[in-house]
Scaffold this motif. Structure first.
Motif, PDB file in Angstrom:
ATOM      1  N   ALA A 113       1.116  -1.267   0.176  1.00  0.00           N
ATOM      2  CA  ALA A 113      -0.043   0.098  -0.228  1.00  0.00           C
ATOM      3  C   ALA A 113       0.702   1.595  -0.290  1.00  0.00           C
ATOM      4  O   ALA A 113       1.870   1.491   0.445  1.00  0.00           O
ATOM      5  CB  ALA A 113      -0.993   0.245   0.889  1.00  0.00           C
ATOM      6  N   LYS A 114       0.357   2.357  -0.896  1.00  0.00           N
ATOM      7  CA  LYS A 114       0.849   3.398  -0.861  1.00  0.00           C
ATOM      8  C   LYS A 114       0.638   4.257   0.492  1.00  0.00           C
ATOM      9  O   LYS A 114       0.200   5.308   0.453  1.00  0.00           O
ATOM     10  CB  LYS A 114       0.587   4.008  -2.276  1.00  0.00           C
ATOM     11  CG  LYS A 114       1.311   3.675  -3.722  1.00  0.00           C
ATOM     12  CD  LYS A 114       0.890   4.163  -4.491  1.00  0.00           C
ATOM     13  CE  LYS A 114       2.087   4.015  -5.457  1.00  0.00           C
ATOM     14  NZ  LYS A 114       1.396   2.743  -6.365  1.00  0.00           N
ATOM     15  N   ILE A 127      -4.748  11.294  -1.777  1.00  0.00           N
ATOM     16  CA  ILE A 127      -5.474  11.580  -1.610  1.00  0.00           C
ATOM     17  C   ILE A 127      -5.907  12.163  -3.229  1.00  0.00           C
ATOM     18  O   ILE A 127      -5.491  12.276  -4.044  1.00  0.00           O
ATOM     19  CB  ILE A 127      -5.573  13.328  -0.570  1.00  0.00           C
ATOM     20  CG1 ILE A 127      -5.155  14.432  -1.214  1.00  0.00           C
ATOM     21  CG2 ILE A 127      -5.429  12.581   0.980  1.00  0.00           C
ATOM     22  CD1 ILE A 127      -4.939  14.991  -0.824  1.00  0.00           C
ATOM     23  N   VAL A 128      -7.864  12.572  -4.061  1.00  0.00           N
ATOM     24  CA  VAL A 128      -8.208  12.762  -4.865  1.00  0.00           C
ATOM     25  C   VAL A 128      -7.991  13.971  -4.711  1.00  0.00           C
ATOM     26  O   VAL A 128      -8.617  14.640  -4.279  1.00  0.00           O
ATOM     27  CB  VAL A 128      -9.116  12.096  -5.137  1.00  0.00           C
ATOM     28  CG1 VAL A 128      -9.771  12.382  -6.444  1.00  0.00           C
ATOM     29  CG2 VAL A 128      -8.905  10.422  -5.248  1.00  0.00           C
ATOM     30  N   VAL A 129      -7.342  14.950  -5.568  1.00  0.00           N
ATOM     31  CA  VAL A 129      -7.666  16.382  -5.878  1.00  0.00           C
ATOM     32  C   VAL A 129      -8.470  16.738  -7.312  1.00  0.00           C
ATOM     33  O   VAL A 129      -7.930  15.943  -8.290  1.00  0.00           O
ATOM     34  CB  VAL A 129      -6.598  17.323  -5.913  1.00  0.00           C
ATOM     35  CG1 VAL A 129      -5.940  16.962  -4.182  1.00  0.00           C
ATOM     36  CG2 VAL A 129      -5.033  16.734  -6.518  1.00  0.00           C
ATOM     37  N   ASN A 130      -8.440  17.603  -7.708  1.00  0.00           N
ATOM     38  CA  ASN A 130      -9.173  18.051  -9.020  1.00  0.00           C
ATOM     39  C   ASN A 130      -7.619  19.249  -9.654  1.00  0.00           C
ATOM     40  O   ASN A 130      -6.932  19.448  -9.093  1.00  0.00           O
ATOM     41  CB  ASN A 130     -10.579  18.626  -9.302  1.00  0.00           C
ATOM     42  CG  ASN A 130     -11.488  18.978  -8.816  1.00  0.00           C
ATOM     43  OD1 ASN A 130     -11.778  17.729  -9.048  1.00  0.00           O
ATOM     44  ND2 ASN A 130     -12.033  19.510  -7.824  1.00  0.00           N
ATOM     45  N   SER A 131      -8.106  18.711 -10.859  1.00  0.00           N
ATOM     46  CA  SER A 131      -6.416  19.467 -11.869  1.00  0.00           C
ATOM     47  C   SER A 131      -7.198  20.288 -13.028  1.00  0.00           C
ATOM     48  O   SER A 131      -8.310  19.702 -13.626  1.00  0.00           O
ATOM     49  CB  SER A 131      -6.465  18.121 -12.553  1.00  0.00           C
ATOM     50  OG  SER A 131      -5.104  18.430 -14.308  1.00  0.00           O
ATOM     51  N   VAL A 132      -7.365  21.455 -12.672  1.00  0.00           N
ATOM     52  CA  VAL A 132      -7.868  22.392 -12.780  1.00  0.00           C
ATOM     53  C   VAL A 132      -7.469  22.766 -14.179  1.00  0.00           C
ATOM     54  O   VAL A 132      -5.908  23.624 -14.335  1.00  0.00           O
ATOM     55  CB  VAL A 132      -8.101  23.707 -12.182  1.00  0.00           C
ATOM     56  CG1 VAL A 132      -9.169  24.668 -13.322  1.00  0.00           C
ATOM     57  CG2 VAL A 132      -8.826  23.626 -11.599  1.00  0.00           C
ATOM     58  N   ILE A 133      -7.336  23.187 -15.536  1.00  0.00           N
ATOM     59  CA  ILE A 133      -6.824  23.441 -16.989  1.00  0.00           C
ATOM     60  C   ILE A 133      -7.481  24.847 -17.385  1.00  0.00           C
ATOM     61  O   ILE A 133      -8.604  25.367 -17.013  1.00  0.00           O
ATOM     62  CB  ILE A 133      -7.013  22.296 -18.084  1.00  0.00           C
ATOM     63  CG1 ILE A 133      -7.038  20.766 -17.493  1.00  0.00           C
ATOM     64  CG2 ILE A 133      -5.787  23.055 -19.194  1.00  0.00           C
ATOM     65  CD1 ILE A 133      -5.582  20.837 -17.301  1.00  0.00           C
ATOM     66  N   ARG A 134      -6.643  26.134 -17.546  1.00  0.00           N
ATOM     67  CA  ARG A 134      -6.957  27.282 -17.595  1.00  0.00           C
ATOM     68  C   ARG A 134      -6.298  27.454 -18.946  1.00  0.00           C
ATOM     69  O   ARG A 134      -5.309  27.158 -19.127  1.00  0.00           O
ATOM     70  CB  ARG A 134      -6.503  28.286 -16.466  1.00  0.00           C
ATOM     71  CG  ARG A 134      -7.671  28.226 -15.425  1.00  0.00           C
ATOM     72  CD  ARG A 134      -6.697  28.978 -14.106  1.00  0.00           C
ATOM     73  NE  ARG A 134      -7.670  28.575 -13.026  1.00  0.00           N
ATOM     74  CZ  ARG A 134      -7.284  27.590 -11.844  1.00  0.00           C
ATOM     75  NH1 ARG A 134      -6.288  27.895 -11.889  1.00  0.00           N
ATOM     76  NH2 ARG A 134      -8.193  27.802 -10.638  1.00  0.00           N
ATOM     77  N   GLN A 180      -2.747  12.443  -5.607  1.00  0.00           N
ATOM     78  CA  GLN A 180      -1.635  12.824  -5.298  1.00  0.00           C
ATOM     79  C   GLN A 180      -1.464  11.688  -4.058  1.00  0.00           C
ATOM     80  O   GLN A 180      -1.620  11.430  -3.569  1.00  0.00           O
ATOM     81  CB  GLN A 180      -1.924  14.761  -4.246  1.00  0.00           C
ATOM     82  CG  GLN A 180      -2.223  15.207  -5.778  1.00  0.00           C
ATOM     83  CD  GLN A 180      -2.184  16.519  -4.113  1.00  0.00           C
ATOM     84  OE1 GLN A 180      -2.513  16.747  -3.295  1.00  0.00           O
ATOM     85  NE2 GLN A 180      -1.600  18.237  -5.204  1.00  0.00           N
ATOM     86  N   LYS A 181       0.126  11.245  -4.399  1.00  0.00           N
ATOM     87  CA  LYS A 181       0.370  10.188  -3.187  1.00  0.00           C
ATOM     88  C   LYS A 181       1.394  11.519  -2.422  1.00  0.00           C
ATOM     89  O   LYS A 181       2.375  11.817  -2.885  1.00  0.00           O
ATOM     90  CB  LYS A 181       1.255   9.440  -4.365  1.00  0.00           C
ATOM     91  CG  LYS A 181      -0.238   8.751  -5.290  1.00  0.00           C
ATOM     92  CD  LYS A 181       1.099   7.559  -6.774  1.00  0.00           C
ATOM     93  CE  LYS A 181       0.073   7.420  -7.638  1.00  0.00           C
ATOM     94  NZ  LYS A 181       0.680   7.314  -8.251  1.00  0.00           N
ATOM     95  N   PRO A 182       1.670  10.096  -1.146  1.00  0.00           N
ATOM     96  CA  PRO A 182       2.896  11.056  -0.694  1.00  0.00           C
ATOM     97  C   PRO A 182       3.873  10.570  -0.985  1.00  0.00           C
ATOM     98  O   PRO A 182       3.931   9.154  -0.942  1.00  0.00           O
ATOM     99  CB  PRO A 182       2.093  10.292   0.981  1.00  0.00           C
ATOM    100  CG  PRO A 182       1.680   8.957   0.263  1.00  0.00           C
ATOM    101  CD  PRO A 182       0.716   9.373  -0.724  1.00  0.00           C
ATOM    102  N   ASN A 183       5.079  11.108  -0.081  1.00  0.00           N
ATOM    103  CA  ASN A 183       6.290  11.183  -0.531  1.00  0.00           C
ATOM    104  C   ASN A 183       7.140  10.598   0.510  1.00  0.00           C
ATOM    105  O   ASN A 183       7.776  10.565   1.341  1.00  0.00           O
ATOM    106  CB  ASN A 183       6.835  12.340  -0.415  1.00  0.00           C
ATOM    107  CG  ASN A 183       8.680  12.324  -0.766  1.00  0.00           C
ATOM    108  OD1 ASN A 183       8.948  11.811  -1.503  1.00  0.00           O
ATOM    109  ND2 ASN A 183       9.308  12.690  -0.290  1.00  0.00           N
ATOM    110  N   LEU A 184       6.700   8.705   0.225  1.00  0.00           N
ATOM    111  CA  LEU A 184       7.404   7.980   0.716  1.00  0.00           C
ATOM    112  C   LEU A 184       8.672   7.778   0.835  1.00  0.00           C
ATOM    113  O   LEU A 184       9.179   7.196  -0.798  1.00  0.00           O
ATOM    114  CB  LEU A 184       6.437   6.722   0.655  1.00  0.00           C
ATOM    115  CG  LEU A 184       5.094   6.252   0.703  1.00  0.00           C
ATOM    116  CD1 LEU A 184       4.322   5.256   0.559  1.00  0.00           C
ATOM    117  CD2 LEU A 184       4.800   6.885   2.249  1.00  0.00           C
ATOM    118  N   GLN A 185       9.588   7.091   1.104  1.00  0.00           N
ATOM    119  CA  GLN A 185      10.930   6.624   1.019  1.00  0.00           C
ATOM    120  C   GLN A 185      11.086   5.096   2.431  1.00  0.00           C
ATOM    121  O   GLN A 185      10.481   5.209   3.314  1.00  0.00           O
ATOM    122  CB  GLN A 185      11.403   7.764   1.260  1.00  0.00           C
ATOM    123  CG  GLN A 185      11.819   8.790   0.703  1.00  0.00           C
ATOM    124  CD  GLN A 185      12.570  10.182   0.834  1.00  0.00           C
ATOM    125  OE1 GLN A 185      13.064   9.662   2.195  1.00  0.00           O
ATOM    126  NE2 GLN A 185      12.267  11.406   0.331  1.00  0.00           N
TER     127      GLN A 185
END
Length: 71
Positions: free
Chosen positions: A2-3, A13-20, A42-47
């Motif tokens: 899992a991420k 998390i799910v976010v909107n990608s807005v094109i202008r 958007q995925k977390p910066n996992l290391q």
């Protein structure tokens, strides 16, 4: 696999990608117009980090914020 951060539980998390398009009013245009909205993830910066727990070395996947707090 899992991420998700194994320390704080932070995940994708799910976010909107807005094109202008267009030119901003401040730059002399008529204003920016929204031409499309689509969902993206958007995925977390996992290391991967080696952590010693009870004398045993474990590989854990942690986010960069938790990595700073662990070191």
């Amino acid at each position: 696999m899992a991420k998700v951060c194994e320390v704080c539980g932070k995940g994708p998390i799910v976010v909107n990608s807005v094109i202008r398009r267009g030119k901003a009013r401040a730059a002399g245009g008529v204003g920016r117009k929204v031409t499309g909205i689509s969902k993206r993830v958007q995925k977390p910066n996992l290391q991967v980090m080696n952590v010693t727990r009870g004398g045993v070395s474990l590989r854990v996947r942690v986010c960069s914020k938790c990595r700073k707090s662990l070191t």
